[in-house]
Design a protein around this motif. Structure first.
Motif, mmCIF file in Angstrom:
data_model
loop_
_atom_site.group_PDB
_atom_site.id
_atom_site.type_symbol
_atom_site.label_atom_id
_atom_site.label_comp_id
_atom_site.label_asym_id
_atom_site.label_seq_id
_atom_site.Cartn_x
_atom_site.Cartn_y
_atom_site.Cartn_z
ATOM 1 N N GLY A 150 0.812 -1.207 0.000
ATOM 2 C CA GLY A 150 0.000 0.000 0.000
ATOM 3 C C GLY A 150 0.845 1.257 0.000
ATOM 4 O O GLY A 150 0.557 2.226 -0.730
ATOM 5 N N ILE A 151 1.893 1.278 0.803
ATOM 6 C CA ILE A 151 2.773 2.448 0.850
ATOM 7 C C ILE A 151 3.421 2.684 -0.511
ATOM 8 O O ILE A 151 3.464 3.803 -1.012
ATOM 9 N N ARG A 152 3.905 1.611 -1.132
ATOM 10 C CA ARG A 152 4.565 1.757 -2.434
ATOM 11 C C ARG A 152 3.599 2.259 -3.503
ATOM 12 O O ARG A 152 3.990 3.034 -4.386
ATOM 13 N N ALA A 153 2.342 1.837 -3.435
ATOM 14 C CA ALA A 153 1.361 2.282 -4.427
ATOM 15 C C ALA A 153 1.144 3.794 -4.338
ATOM 16 O O ALA A 153 1.043 4.477 -5.366
ATOM 17 N N VAL A 154 1.093 4.320 -3.122
ATOM 18 C CA VAL A 154 0.908 5.767 -2.962
ATOM 19 C C VAL A 154 2.185 6.507 -3.341
ATOM 20 O O VAL A 154 2.135 7.574 -3.971
ATOM 21 N N GLU A 155 3.336 5.966 -2.979
ATOM 22 C CA GLU A 155 4.603 6.577 -3.392
ATOM 23 C C GLU A 155 4.674 6.720 -4.917
ATOM 24 O O GLU A 155 5.125 7.755 -5.436
ATOM 25 N N GLU A 156 4.226 5.709 -5.609
ATOM 26 C CA GLU A 156 4.284 5.737 -7.077
ATOM 27 C C GLU A 156 3.433 6.872 -7.637
ATOM 28 O O GLU A 156 3.852 7.583 -8.558
ATOM 29 N N ILE A 157 2.257 7.068 -7.068
ATOM 30 C CA ILE A 157 1.399 8.169 -7.518
ATOM 31 C C ILE A 157 2.068 9.517 -7.239
ATOM 32 O O ILE A 157 2.061 10.420 -8.083
ATOM 33 N N LEU A 158 2.645 9.664 -6.049
ATOM 34 C CA LEU A 158 3.307 10.923 -5.699
ATOM 35 C C LEU A 158 4.499 11.198 -6.609
ATOM 36 O O LEU A 158 4.786 12.355 -6.946
ATOM 37 N N HIS A 159 5.198 10.141 -7.026
ATOM 38 C CA HIS A 159 6.329 10.318 -7.933
ATOM 39 C C HIS A 159 5.862 10.713 -9.331
ATOM 40 O O HIS A 159 6.466 11.573 -9.980
ATOM 41 N N ASN A 160 4.783 10.097 -9.788
ATOM 42 C CA ASN A 160 4.417 10.190 -11.205
ATOM 43 C C ASN A 160 3.406 11.282 -11.530
ATOM 44 O O ASN A 160 3.386 11.780 -12.663
#
Length: 264
Positions: free
Chosen positions: A69-79
């Protein structure tokens, strides 16, 4: 030339404080990315906000106690380069003696309240720093400056949030990036159902509505406050607290043991 619309990502957005932040920012013409565990609630809120305010709302169902879950949100924040505002609101509590819970429960609370918040902040801050603009709001608690029996873990995690935010405020003091710590007191949210204490157990009149809490917090942000305590009426209390805190820190820089610790 078109200007990219501002987008805010809000965690813990399916109810309570997070849902009110979503409403208020949509009213300010922000597009939104709403993150929470309960998909049905997120979808219903997104539809409601799009219809009411005409903004774009996307949702992500994610459990921030879990690495995936954390990685999924990180990906959105990056992209998603339109995201220039992050509200780290997701959090939970277990108001009970420390030994009443098991290590797995305590670890999940700690990950949600601290680790996930740090990871998401780290995912967005480089872009805010590069653009020299944007907003970071971390939801702490008045229990970040107080602990009592039953709040050891929760108070510790919220003290972490407060000091983490203070440090970032110092680092970005000369920038146009806004960083705010919000310290709610008792607020009428579903956290009480999970914590083991009901709002009915609290003194009459001491529980603030989520609408009032968020409206006060945003007013504090607009006024440039670094630390906002929505129900604190006497601002001099915070001034005296800060003066005492800084004096205590300064007094510990002598390099010598205090006389009371020396042999007599």
């Amino acid at each position: 030339m078109s200007t990219q619309r501002s987008t805010a990502l809000i965690t813990g957005a399916s109810s309570g404080i997070g849902a009110v932040y979503a409403d208020r920012l949509a009213a300010r013409d922000y597009d939104l990315v709403l993150v929470a565990r309960r998909e049905a609630r997120l979808m219903a809120l997104a539809e409601q906000l799009e219809q009411r305010y005409g903004v774009k709302v996307t949702t992500l169902t994610a459990d921030l106690t879990d690495e995936t879950g954390i990685r999924a949100v990180e990906e959105i924040l990056h992209n998603n380069t339109a995201i220039d505002t992050l509200i780290n609101n997701a959090g939970t509590a277990q108001m009970a003696p420390f030994l009443a819970g098991d290590v797995a429960q305590h670890q999940a609370i700690n990950i949600l309240n601290t680790t996930a918040l740090m990871r998401l902040t780290y995912a967005l801050l480089p872009r805010l720093a590069q653009n020299n603009r944007g907003t970071l709001i971390n939801i702490a608690s008045v229990l970040s400056i107080h602990a009592r029996a039953g709040s050891a873990l929760y108070s510790a995690t919220k003290a972490w949030v407060l000091n983490f935010t203070r440090g970032l405020q110092e680092e970005f003091a000369d920038s146009q990036v806004r960083i705010q710590a919000v310290l709610p007191a008792a607020t009428a949210t579903e956290i009480w159902e999970l914590s083991g204490i009901t709002a009915d157990d609290l003194p009459a009149g001491s529980v603030m509505t989520t609408d009032n809490m968020v409206d006060a917090a945003l007013a504090g942000l607009d006024q440039g406050e670094l630390i906002t305590i929505p129900p604190m009426h006497d601002e001099t209390l915070w001034t005296r607290y800060e003066e005492a805190r800084l004096a205590l820190f300064a007094s510990a820089r002598t390099g010598e043991p205090a006389p009371r610790y020396l042999p007599r």
